[in-house]
Motif scaffolding. Sequence first.
Motif, PDB file in Angstrom:
ATOM      1  N   TRP A 152       1.473  -5.798   1.556  1.00  0.00           N
ATOM      2  CA  TRP A 152       1.571  -7.238   1.783  1.00  0.00           C
ATOM      3  C   TRP A 152       1.295  -7.991   0.477  1.00  0.00           C
ATOM      4  N   PHE A 153       0.283  -7.577  -0.261  1.00  0.00           N
ATOM      5  CA  PHE A 153      -0.036  -8.235  -1.530  1.00  0.00           C
ATOM      6  C   PHE A 153       1.098  -8.067  -2.541  1.00  0.00           C
ATOM      7  N   PHE A 154       1.719  -6.894  -2.556  1.00  0.00           N
ATOM      8  CA  PHE A 154       2.771  -6.619  -3.528  1.00  0.00           C
ATOM      9  C   PHE A 154       4.159  -7.027  -3.052  1.00  0.00           C
ATOM     10  N   ARG A 155       4.244  -7.525  -1.840  1.00  0.00           N
ATOM     11  CA  ARG A 155       5.515  -7.993  -1.264  1.00  0.00           C
ATOM     12  C   ARG A 155       6.594  -6.906  -1.276  1.00  0.00           C
ATOM     13  N   SER A 156       6.201  -5.687  -0.968  1.00  0.00           N
ATOM     14  CA  SER A 156       7.107  -4.530  -0.893  1.00  0.00           C
ATOM     15  C   SER A 156       7.840  -4.274  -2.202  1.00  0.00           C
ATOM     16  N   GLU A 157       7.188  -4.578  -3.314  1.00  0.00           N
ATOM     17  CA  GLU A 157       7.817  -4.349  -4.614  1.00  0.00           C
ATOM     18  C   GLU A 157       7.051  -3.349  -5.469  1.00  0.00           C
ATOM     19  N   ASN A 158       6.100  -2.656  -4.899  1.00  0.00           N
ATOM     20  CA  ASN A 158       5.326  -1.662  -5.635  1.00  0.00           C
ATOM     21  C   ASN A 158       5.661  -0.280  -5.061  1.00  0.00           C
ATOM     22  N   PRO A 159       6.376   0.549  -5.821  1.00  0.00           N
ATOM     23  CA  PRO A 159       6.821   1.839  -5.283  1.00  0.00           C
ATOM     24  C   PRO A 159       5.666   2.788  -4.954  1.00  0.00           C
ATOM     25  N   THR A 171       2.699   2.040  -3.791  1.00  0.00           N
ATOM     26  CA  THR A 171       2.149   1.628  -2.500  1.00  0.00           C
ATOM     27  C   THR A 171       3.051   2.090  -1.366  1.00  0.00           C
ATOM     28  N   LEU A 172       4.344   1.910  -1.530  1.00  0.00           N
ATOM     29  CA  LEU A 172       5.288   2.333  -0.491  1.00  0.00           C
ATOM     30  C   LEU A 172       5.247   3.845  -0.281  1.00  0.00           C
ATOM     31  N   ARG A 173       5.154   4.600  -1.391  1.00  0.00           N
ATOM     32  CA  ARG A 173       5.099   6.061  -1.275  1.00  0.00           C
ATOM     33  C   ARG A 173       3.835   6.500  -0.526  1.00  0.00           C
ATOM     34  N   CYS A 182       1.729  11.462   8.105  1.00  0.00           N
ATOM     35  CA  CYS A 182       0.576  12.199   8.643  1.00  0.00           C
ATOM     36  C   CYS A 182       0.135  11.700  10.015  1.00  0.00           C
ATOM     37  N   ILE A 183       0.463  10.449  10.359  1.00  0.00           N
ATOM     38  CA  ILE A 183       0.093   9.961  11.700  1.00  0.00           C
ATOM     39  C   ILE A 183       1.284  10.017  12.663  1.00  0.00           C
ATOM     40  N   GLY A 184       2.376  10.628  12.220  1.00  0.00           N
ATOM     41  CA  GLY A 184       3.496  10.882  13.124  1.00  0.00           C
ATOM     42  C   GLY A 184       4.591   9.827  13.135  1.00  0.00           C
ATOM     43  N   GLN A 185       4.568   8.891  12.223  1.00  0.00           N
ATOM     44  CA  GLN A 185       5.617   7.867  12.148  1.00  0.00           C
ATOM     45  C   GLN A 185       6.665   8.289  11.118  1.00  0.00           C
ATOM     46  N   VAL A 186       7.407   9.345  11.454  1.00  0.00           N
ATOM     47  CA  VAL A 186       8.308   9.973  10.480  1.00  0.00           C
ATOM     48  C   VAL A 186       9.435   9.040  10.059  1.00  0.00           C
ATOM     49  N   GLU A 187      10.070   8.352  11.007  1.00  0.00           N
ATOM     50  CA  GLU A 187      11.188   7.466  10.641  1.00  0.00           C
ATOM     51  C   GLU A 187      10.728   6.331   9.729  1.00  0.00           C
ATOM     52  N   ASN A 188       9.582   5.733  10.044  1.00  0.00           N
ATOM     53  CA  ASN A 188       9.054   4.664   9.191  1.00  0.00           C
ATOM     54  C   ASN A 188       8.645   5.208   7.829  1.00  0.00           C
ATOM     55  N   ALA A 189       8.154   6.440   7.802  1.00  0.00           N
ATOM     56  CA  ALA A 189       7.790   7.064   6.524  1.00  0.00           C
ATOM     57  C   ALA A 189       9.036   7.240   5.661  1.00  0.00           C
ATOM     58  N   ILE A 190      10.113   7.697   6.260  1.00  0.00           N
ATOM     59  CA  ILE A 190      11.363   7.872   5.516  1.00  0.00           C
ATOM     60  C   ILE A 190      11.845   6.532   4.961  1.00  0.00           C
ATOM     61  N   ASN A 191      11.712   5.461   5.757  1.00  0.00           N
ATOM     62  CA  ASN A 191      12.099   4.131   5.274  1.00  0.00           C
ATOM     63  C   ASN A 191      11.258   3.720   4.066  1.00  0.00           C
ATOM     64  N   ASP A 192       9.947   3.985   4.136  1.00  0.00           N
ATOM     65  CA  ASP A 192       9.080   3.648   3.002  1.00  0.00           C
ATOM     66  C   ASP A 192       9.469   4.448   1.763  1.00  0.00           C
ATOM     67  N   PHE A 193       9.743   5.745   1.942  1.00  0.00           N
ATOM     68  CA  PHE A 193      10.141   6.577   0.806  1.00  0.00           C
ATOM     69  C   PHE A 193      11.460   6.092   0.209  1.00  0.00           C
ATOM     70  N   ASN A 194      12.411   5.719   1.075  1.00  0.00           N
ATOM     71  CA  ASN A 194      13.693   5.218   0.576  1.00  0.00           C
ATOM     72  C   ASN A 194      13.526   3.916  -0.210  1.00  0.00           C
ATOM     73  N   LYS A 195      12.658   3.022   0.278  1.00  0.00           N
ATOM     74  CA  LYS A 195      12.383   1.784  -0.460  1.00  0.00           C
ATOM     75  C   LYS A 195      11.760   2.096  -1.821  1.00  0.00           C
ATOM     76  N   VAL A 203      12.138   4.831  -3.548  1.00  0.00           N
ATOM     77  CA  VAL A 203      13.176   5.420  -4.402  1.00  0.00           C
ATOM     78  C   VAL A 203      14.046   4.320  -5.002  1.00  0.00           C
ATOM     79  N   LEU A 204      14.387   3.312  -4.196  1.00  0.00           N
ATOM     80  CA  LEU A 204      15.195   2.200  -4.700  1.00  0.00           C
ATOM     81  C   LEU A 204      14.471   1.434  -5.811  1.00  0.00           C
ATOM     82  N   LEU A 205      13.139   1.471  -5.785  1.00  0.00           N
ATOM     83  CA  LEU A 205      12.351   0.814  -6.826  1.00  0.00           C
ATOM     84  C   LEU A 205      12.071   1.743  -8.013  1.00  0.00           C
ATOM     85  N   GLY A 206      12.622   2.969  -7.959  1.00  0.00           N
ATOM     86  CA  GLY A 206      12.523   3.874  -9.097  1.00  0.00           C
ATOM     87  C   GLY A 206      11.425   4.918  -9.019  1.00  0.00           C
ATOM     88  N   ASP A 207      10.879   5.170  -7.841  1.00  0.00           N
ATOM     89  CA  ASP A 207       9.796   6.148  -7.710  1.00  0.00           C
ATOM     90  C   ASP A 207      10.371   7.558  -7.554  1.00  0.00           C
TER      91      ASP A 207
END
Length: 183
Positions: free
Chosen positions: A127-134, A136-138, A146-159, A161-165
Amino acid sequence: MEWLLLFFFLPFVLTMMFFNWLEEKLFKFRDREKLEEGEILLHENKFVEAQLFFTEKLNHFPKSSRAYFYRSKANLMLKNYFSALYDIEQSISFDNTVGEAYVIKGKVLYKLKEYDRAFLEFDKADWFFRSENPETLRWRGMARYCIGQVENAINDFNKAVLLGDEDAAYILRTKFEYIKKRG
């Protein structure tokens, strides 16, 4: 009668508020000047020396959120997770506007295998980084996995990656083997 009380106490209250504000600004200025050496020690990976440096600074400035923040980074790298957690919580209690502090707290909780709480801290940081810190997203993606939210985890990883992580790209490429080994 009320006006008379207000007339006498309002200048007193305003004066006290001004001096509290002034004291806070002076402490921040002094802390900034004196913490640079410790930051250099952290940058040079001299974590024990940095930990001792920031401990000494906290003896003189017990309300320095930055000193607690940097000491928590040193403790995290030294794998003193409970000390790092205490320090970062102290830092946040004095200044809760630093997004990086929530990342550090999330990393500590992740290392302690408290993935639910880690996810919440990474979410605050995002929230502080406004989804622009790779980073944090990773880390949020790793906690989500680890808590079982696999689809949301994949979305975070994809975001991320788009930011260069590249680390997030590696995690996606290896089908989460990296997380399974660490978790």
